[in-house]
Design a protein around this motif. Structure first.
Motif, PDB file in Angstrom:
ATOM      1  N   ASN A 129       0.827  -1.202   0.000  1.00  0.00           N
ATOM      2  CA  ASN A 129       0.000   0.000   0.000  1.00  0.00           C
ATOM      3  C   ASN A 129       0.865   1.257   0.000  1.00  0.00           C
ATOM      4  O   ASN A 129       0.603   2.218  -0.731  1.00  0.00           O
ATOM      5  CB  ASN A 129      -0.917   0.008   1.223  1.00  0.00           C
ATOM      6  CG  ASN A 129      -1.770   1.262   1.274  1.00  0.00           C
ATOM      7  OD1 ASN A 129      -2.602   1.491   0.396  1.00  0.00           O
ATOM      8  ND2 ASN A 129      -1.539   2.103   2.279  1.00  0.00           N
ATOM      9  N   HIS A 130       1.929   1.232   0.795  1.00  0.00           N
ATOM     10  CA  HIS A 130       2.782   2.412   0.926  1.00  0.00           C
ATOM     11  C   HIS A 130       3.480   2.742  -0.395  1.00  0.00           C
ATOM     12  O   HIS A 130       3.550   3.905  -0.788  1.00  0.00           O
ATOM     13  CB  HIS A 130       3.812   2.137   2.033  1.00  0.00           C
ATOM     14  CG  HIS A 130       4.616   3.317   2.427  1.00  0.00           C
ATOM     15  ND1 HIS A 130       4.056   4.440   2.987  1.00  0.00           N
ATOM     16  CD2 HIS A 130       5.943   3.575   2.346  1.00  0.00           C
ATOM     17  CE1 HIS A 130       5.005   5.329   3.246  1.00  0.00           C
ATOM     18  NE2 HIS A 130       6.153   4.823   2.853  1.00  0.00           N
ATOM     19  N   HIS A 131       3.999   1.734  -1.074  1.00  0.00           N
ATOM     20  CA  HIS A 131       4.799   1.992  -2.282  1.00  0.00           C
ATOM     21  C   HIS A 131       3.964   2.018  -3.559  1.00  0.00           C
ATOM     22  O   HIS A 131       4.288   2.755  -4.480  1.00  0.00           O
ATOM     23  CB  HIS A 131       5.885   0.922  -2.446  1.00  0.00           C
ATOM     24  CG  HIS A 131       7.039   1.082  -1.521  1.00  0.00           C
ATOM     25  ND1 HIS A 131       8.222   1.665  -1.898  1.00  0.00           N
ATOM     26  CD2 HIS A 131       7.188   0.762  -0.217  1.00  0.00           C
ATOM     27  CE1 HIS A 131       9.060   1.683  -0.869  1.00  0.00           C
ATOM     28  NE2 HIS A 131       8.461   1.125   0.170  1.00  0.00           N
ATOM     29  N   ILE A 132       2.948   1.202  -3.636  1.00  0.00           N
ATOM     30  CA  ILE A 132       2.223   1.030  -4.896  1.00  0.00           C
ATOM     31  C   ILE A 132       0.853   1.713  -4.849  1.00  0.00           C
ATOM     32  O   ILE A 132       0.397   2.268  -5.833  1.00  0.00           O
ATOM     33  CB  ILE A 132       2.067  -0.477  -5.244  1.00  0.00           C
ATOM     34  CG1 ILE A 132       3.424  -1.195  -5.144  1.00  0.00           C
ATOM     35  CG2 ILE A 132       1.459  -0.648  -6.628  1.00  0.00           C
ATOM     36  CD1 ILE A 132       3.375  -2.705  -5.359  1.00  0.00           C
ATOM     37  N   GLY A 133       0.210   1.631  -3.693  1.00  0.00           N
ATOM     38  CA  GLY A 133      -1.079   2.310  -3.549  1.00  0.00           C
ATOM     39  C   GLY A 133      -2.246   1.592  -4.199  1.00  0.00           C
ATOM     40  O   GLY A 133      -3.318   2.165  -4.356  1.00  0.00           O
ATOM     41  N   LYS A 134      -2.019   0.360  -4.624  1.00  0.00           N
ATOM     42  CA  LYS A 134      -3.097  -0.441  -5.219  1.00  0.00           C
ATOM     43  C   LYS A 134      -2.957  -1.866  -4.727  1.00  0.00           C
ATOM     44  O   LYS A 134      -1.859  -2.308  -4.397  1.00  0.00           O
ATOM     45  CB  LYS A 134      -2.961  -0.481  -6.750  1.00  0.00           C
ATOM     46  CG  LYS A 134      -3.173   0.824  -7.441  1.00  0.00           C
ATOM     47  CD  LYS A 134      -2.924   0.641  -8.936  1.00  0.00           C
ATOM     48  CE  LYS A 134      -2.805   1.997  -9.599  1.00  0.00           C
ATOM     49  NZ  LYS A 134      -2.413   1.903 -11.003  1.00  0.00           N
TER      50      LYS A 134
END
Ligand SMILES: [Ca+2]
Ligand SMILES: [Ca+2]
Lengths: 322, 322
Positions: A237-242
């Motif tokens: 979630n932190h790096h990709i957001g999906k």
């Protein structure tokens, strides 16, 4: 209407799509079929389970999933090789002495404390740039203790093909590893075709320091993020957001990543690499100090996850060497 | 040799490159010329300062750089609008009462403590998915207090053109904001053409929780990372893993990001958006509660940074509304 070039080119494209095997190092079987069926189901615009390219996110653990991890994590061999270069006066503990002697078993016997000392001595107190230069130099020179290969030649050929296949089908492929993010970024572009920005991993606190020769990013001794178990979906979630729709792992440290990937509204594919081949690689799962897979074996089927049985499903393990 | 189609197409490409203005909302002047010269110098393979596409990383602050930030950060208006929906019994402090009354000045007067209470009430205790759904709903309905525009229509047209220009020239464009990463990701794809994975921001601790309906990522009250000042280069390393060659900001919170970007071996471009237009936007720099720019104004020139003087350099501020 005469357009011979166009016709030939259209024919060639159709041939590629219909007849080429995107995963030649995978033996025919349930797992290979399931991968291809899944990819077709999310990329065919006429499919009920079509996923738009922007949402085709695939995440992979690294150690034991994309490259080997025996007899110990390769990053640990790097750390040991760095400690070997230290002055004898810097070897102030049993762990550092064991590392300097190249005695992995004695080092592991010093436990988590000892490993953290070796990590601190080899991974902190320098800039990210200097650290990465030392990793690059090590990858050039170091050889695996049992195969004699360069470590980055111990990537899994079937997984390389899977990464290329997914990217060809519009996926973004990410590494989400418990290993160090600064470490993996040195090898990911060449070894996997994965850009530095698509590497997620564990990390130490980094500090921006203005030195005489300009600013540097210094690697500090404190842990910033442990990218393992429930930390993997958090880091995704932190790096990709999906939420990914494809996840590959090999141990219980990947359980939550597969769980998160396969519990969204979109279809999700969970893949466990199962180390079953003592002849060509190593055979291990429920026991040991690395890559322990218990819960995944017990609960994977009820989650609908798939297992790549290395002995059965992989025609080749490592890429051919030149 | 007759190849009319190819010739026409080559001509058309040359025309685009030579005569089209990639930044039509930028007035002719030093800053516009410097941007275009820089981009040409790093993208022309014959240039001594050529940079390979994989290393063309551009980073932009968000508030006051890509969209407006007055009379208060837009994310604060979102927070206030969320507090307005709470039961009266939940308004247990002066800060929450001020927020529920929509009294921004009274809220700001409660200081950092008060703002954190409002942040906690509006940004924590729910899943990332639920939070982002509420941000999306708010963006649809909320209107800016002085312009009456939707907040995501208060993006800067010249900066949108700059983002497109850089991407057309092979750059990856990232947001690196002190604002919330989960918040900005809701608007970045549509407002800026920037994918969720290319948004970097401040964040709260997130926890992976297995609920009855499956796993969720919960937003917790503790700060995970403050993406401001020296935190920006650290976050750039963490998310991108490469040093940018183009950075845009508007306040002293961006100083280190510009410094890091322009002190590498490759050429680097530092751009400060300077808010000088009280008629069309707002005029502010050295004083105030938002977007304070002192050190950047004092030391920017010696670093070779460039200033977009909004009154002078921008022919248009906001996009035309339908
Ligand atoms: Ca693993
Ligand atoms: Ca700003």
């Amino acid at each position: 209407m005469i357009r011979p070039l166009l016709s030939a080119s259209a024919l060639s494209l159709a041939a590629t799509a219909l007849w080429a095997d995107p995963l030649p190092s995978w033996n025919a079987g349930e797992t290979k079929s399931a991968i291809i069926s899944f990819v077709e189901a999310v990329t065919d615009p006429a499919s009920e389970t079509y996923v738009t390219p922007a949402d085709r996110i695939a995440v992979f653990d690294n150690d034991g999933t994309l490259w080997a991890e025996q007899p110990a994590y390769f990053q640990l061999f790097f750390a040991i090789d760095q400690v070997k270069k230290l002055d004898a006066s810097a070897l102030t503990s049993d762990a550092l002495k064991a590392a300097a002697a190249g005695d992995v078993e004695a080092l592991l016997a010093t436990g988590k404390e000892g490993l953290l000392e070796v990590l601190a001595a080899s991974h902190t107190g320098m800039s990210v740039a200097d650290f990465q230069a030392s990793v690059a130099a090590w990858l050039d020179e170091a050889r695996h203790p049992t195969t004699g290969r360069p470590y980055d030649a111990m990537v899994y050929q079937p997984m390389l093909e899977l990464l290329v296949y997914l990217r060809d089908e519009g996926f973004d492929t990410y590494i989400v590893s418990g290993g160090g993010i600064d470490f993996i970024r040195v090898l990911a572009p060449d070894a996997y075709g994965i850009d530095e920005a698509q590497v997620v991993g564990s990390s130490l606190v980094t500090e921006y320091v203005l030195g005489e020769a300009g600013p540097v990013l210094m690697k500090m001794p404190d842990l910033f993020f442990n990218d393992d178990k429930a930390g993997k979906p958090v880091a995704i979630n932190h790096h990709i957001g999906k939420r990914p729709i494809f996840a590959g792992g090999n141990s219980d440290g990947d359980f939550q990543m597969l769980e998160w990937t396969t519990s969204g509204e979109a279809p999700g594919f969970g893949l466990y690499v199962h180390h079953t081949d003592a002849d060509r690689e190593w055979a291990y799962d429920r026991e040991g100090h690395i890559g322990v897979l218990n819960r995944g074996l017990d609960e994977g089927a009820e989650h609908g996850w798939h297992f790549a049985d290395m002995a059965k499903d992989w025609a080749v393990i490592f890429p051919a060497t030149e």
